[in-house]
Scaffold this motif. Structure first.
Motif, PDB file in Angstrom:
ATOM      1  N   ALA A 268     -28.193  26.948 -22.784  1.00 19.83           N
ATOM      2  CA  ALA A 268     -28.690  25.913 -21.875  1.00 19.83           C
ATOM      3  C   ALA A 268     -30.008  26.344 -21.241  1.00 19.83           C
ATOM      4  O   ALA A 268     -30.932  25.540 -21.058  1.00 19.83           O
ATOM      5  N   ALA A 269     -30.116  27.637 -20.911  1.00 21.74           N
ATOM      6  CA  ALA A 269     -31.346  28.159 -20.323  1.00 21.74           C
ATOM      7  C   ALA A 269     -32.469  28.168 -21.362  1.00 21.74           C
ATOM      8  O   ALA A 269     -33.619  27.832 -21.054  1.00 21.74           O
ATOM      9  N   TYR A 270     -32.134  28.555 -22.578  1.00 21.51           N
ATOM     10  CA  TYR A 270     -33.131  28.588 -23.659  1.00 21.51           C
ATOM     11  C   TYR A 270     -33.723  27.202 -23.881  1.00 21.51           C
ATOM     12  O   TYR A 270     -34.945  27.039 -23.984  1.00 21.51           O
ATOM     13  N   ILE A 271     -32.868  26.206 -23.940  1.00 19.42           N
ATOM     14  CA  ILE A 271     -33.318  24.837 -24.183  1.00 19.42           C
ATOM     15  C   ILE A 271     -34.154  24.332 -23.012  1.00 19.42           C
ATOM     16  O   ILE A 271     -35.208  23.709 -23.198  1.00 19.42           O
ATOM     17  N   GLU A 272     -33.711  24.595 -21.798  1.00 22.84           N
ATOM     18  CA  GLU A 272     -34.454  24.131 -20.621  1.00 22.84           C
ATOM     19  C   GLU A 272     -35.842  24.758 -20.543  1.00 22.84           C
ATOM     20  O   GLU A 272     -36.817  24.109 -20.173  1.00 22.84           O
ATOM     21  N   ALA A 273     -35.946  26.043 -20.931  1.00 26.63           N
ATOM     22  CA  ALA A 273     -37.240  26.734 -20.867  1.00 26.63           C
ATOM     23  C   ALA A 273     -38.155  26.347 -22.023  1.00 26.63           C
ATOM     24  O   ALA A 273     -39.356  26.609 -21.982  1.00 26.63           O
ATOM     25  N   GLY A 274     -37.603  25.721 -23.051  1.00 25.59           N
ATOM     26  CA  GLY A 274     -38.417  25.290 -24.188  1.00 25.59           C
ATOM     27  C   GLY A 274     -38.442  26.252 -25.355  1.00 25.59           C
ATOM     28  O   GLY A 274     -39.170  26.033 -26.324  1.00 25.59           O
ATOM     29  N   GLY A 275     -37.650  27.334 -25.273  1.00 23.48           N
ATOM     30  CA  GLY A 275     -37.581  28.278 -26.387  1.00 23.48           C
ATOM     31  C   GLY A 275     -38.843  29.097 -26.563  1.00 23.48           C
ATOM     32  O   GLY A 275     -39.767  29.054 -25.751  1.00 23.48           O
ATOM     33  N   PHE A 276     -38.892  29.847 -27.647  1.00 19.96           N
ATOM     34  CA  PHE A 276     -40.055  30.686 -27.940  1.00 19.96           C
ATOM     35  C   PHE A 276     -41.209  29.819 -28.445  1.00 19.96           C
ATOM     36  O   PHE A 276     -41.011  28.846 -29.159  1.00 19.96           O
ATOM     37  N   ASP A 277     -42.421  30.214 -28.061  1.00 17.42           N
ATOM     38  CA  ASP A 277     -43.643  29.522 -28.495  1.00 17.42           C
ATOM     39  C   ASP A 277     -44.152  30.193 -29.771  1.00 17.42           C
ATOM     40  O   ASP A 277     -44.602  31.338 -29.741  1.00 17.42           O
ATOM     41  N   ALA A 278     -44.103  29.468 -30.879  1.00 17.21           N
ATOM     42  CA  ALA A 278     -44.459  30.032 -32.187  1.00 17.21           C
ATOM     43  C   ALA A 278     -45.909  30.479 -32.272  1.00 17.21           C
ATOM     44  O   ALA A 278     -46.269  31.264 -33.156  1.00 17.21           O
ATOM     45  N   GLN A 279     -46.770  30.006 -31.367  1.00 15.78           N
ATOM     46  CA  GLN A 279     -48.184  30.359 -31.406  1.00 15.78           C
ATOM     47  C   GLN A 279     -48.480  31.722 -30.777  1.00 15.78           C
ATOM     48  O   GLN A 279     -49.573  32.261 -30.947  1.00 15.78           O
ATOM     49  N   VAL A 280     -47.512  32.275 -30.061  1.00 15.26           N
ATOM     50  CA  VAL A 280     -47.715  33.559 -29.380  1.00 15.26           C
ATOM     51  C   VAL A 280     -47.337  34.676 -30.343  1.00 15.26           C
ATOM     52  O   VAL A 280     -46.179  34.803 -30.744  1.00 15.26           O
ATOM     53  N   ILE A 281     -48.307  35.502 -30.722  1.00 12.93           N
ATOM     54  CA  ILE A 281     -48.062  36.497 -31.773  1.00 12.93           C
ATOM     55  C   ILE A 281     -47.631  37.862 -31.250  1.00 12.93           C
ATOM     56  O   ILE A 281     -47.175  38.701 -32.018  1.00 12.93           O
ATOM     57  N   ALA A 282     -47.785  38.108 -29.968  1.00  6.98           N
ATOM     58  CA  ALA A 282     -47.389  39.392 -29.384  1.00  6.98           C
ATOM     59  C   ALA A 282     -46.987  39.156 -27.939  1.00  6.98           C
ATOM     60  O   ALA A 282     -47.525  38.267 -27.282  1.00  6.98           O
ATOM     61  N   ALA A 283     -46.049  39.947 -27.448  1.00  4.92           N
ATOM     62  CA  ALA A 283     -45.508  39.763 -26.097  1.00  4.92           C
ATOM     63  C   ALA A 283     -44.910  38.370 -25.939  1.00  4.92           C
ATOM     64  O   ALA A 283     -44.878  37.817 -24.853  1.00  4.92           O
TER      65      ALA A 283
END
Length: 317
Positions: free
Chosen positions: A151-166
């Motif tokens: 539920a927290a993952y979905i609310e936060a929007g998950g990982f941003d595929a454009q971020v390549i490090a950190a």
């Protein structure tokens, strides 16, 4: 609480086999980023569900993790354990993480201690081992090995595929801003195999870190501010002053003194964390030098951003 594991990898070989073995009996979604070593077959043989990423889109760890989560379906399990393919889960961790999440409904993420399998193999592995061990308790960010409430993952929007490090830091900032708590339990979580034996590997990893400082700092102003300031000062400003100092030698001596002071403060900090003096003197050399590859990574991000270029991953293995 129900749980599934999202395991990501790319040409991890025997490390992947060990990782899968540590997850026996769990539902595992393995996400492969263009492996050519038979990783997909190994994962399938171990009973994992497999997602192979389309190479037409740049590979990133963030993209792999997010597509792994999406593969869990419209009704994902209550909790997802994210883990990299070069890591093994320590027995007892899954149960400890689930218990912590069960006890606090506002706890969105728990992590523990990652450690290196062979820190004695090289100074680079040893540096990683030291980097992983951070204080337990409330945290603002953590590495990619994490147990997250769906539920927290979905609310936060998950990982941003454009971020390549950190990308883990970036996700944690959105999780925190969404009002979820994050903690590190004082318990071993995973065993990692950095497999860094060459200076060039360490250098590229430090370049990648610099890229992360710049990109995540751009997305979340104020975050990584101290790290970026240090890179600008020790990676760029002081070297420029040193060049000027070739004409006026007192300035050159002042620059050398600044680097020496930084080095000694780093040694003092490492000793304060319990590191032996000899080891601290050795490790501090690399931590001081890391500002130069960090600068390359930061400038790489700025150039990509200005040119509208794709954020390609920077691999060190």
């Amino acid at each position: 609480m129900t749980l599934a594991v999202v395991l990501i990898g790319r040409n991890e070989g025997a490390r992947l086999e060990a990782s899968l073995a540590s997850l026996e009996g769990r539902r595992v979604v393995y996400v492969d980023s263009g492996s050519t070593d038979g990783s997909v077959a190994v994962a399938r043989a171990a009973g994992a569900e497999v997602v192979t990423l389309d190479p037409a889109t740049p590979f990133t760890a963030a993209r792999a993790r997010h597509e792994g989560f999406e593969a869990l379906g419209e009704t994902p399990p209550d909790v997802v354990q994210f883990i990299d393919g070069d890591c093994m889960v320590v027995p007892g961790w899954i149960e400890a993480g689930l218990a912590a999440l069960q006890d606090d409904a506002r706890l969105g993420l728990v992590t523990g201690w990652r450690s290196e399998i062979a820190p004695e193999t090289s100074v680079y592995n040893a540096l990683c081992d030291h980097e992983w061990h951070r204080p337990a308790g409330e945290i603002t960010a953590c590495g990619g090995d994490m147990m997250v409430r769906s539920a927290a993952y979905i609310e936060a929007g998950g990982f941003d595929a454009q971020v390549i490090a950190a990308e883990d830091d970036e996700f944690c900032q959105r999780l925190r801003k969404a009002g979820w708590r994050m903690i590190r339990l004082p318990q071993p979580m995973t065993r990692h195999d950095a497999a860094m034996t060459r200076l060039g590997q360490w250098w590229r990893r430090a370049v990648r870190s610099g890229h992360g400082f710049a990109q995540v700092g751009d997305l979340h102003p104020g975050y990584f501010a101290r790290e970026r300031a240090r890179v600008w000062v020790y990676g760029l400003a002081l070297p420029v002053l040193a060049l000027v100092g070739l004409i006026w030698w007192p300035l050159f001596l002042l620059v050398l003194a600044a680097y020496l002071l930084s080095y000694l403060k780093t040694v003092q900090g490492l000793r304060g964390e319990g590191m032996a003096t000899g080891t601290a003197l050795h490790h501090a050399v690399f931590l001081t030098l890391s500002k130069f590859p960090n600068l390359i990574g930061m400038l790489t991000y700025e150039l990509r951003k200005r040119c509208g270029a794709a954020m390609q991953i920077i691999e060190y293995k």
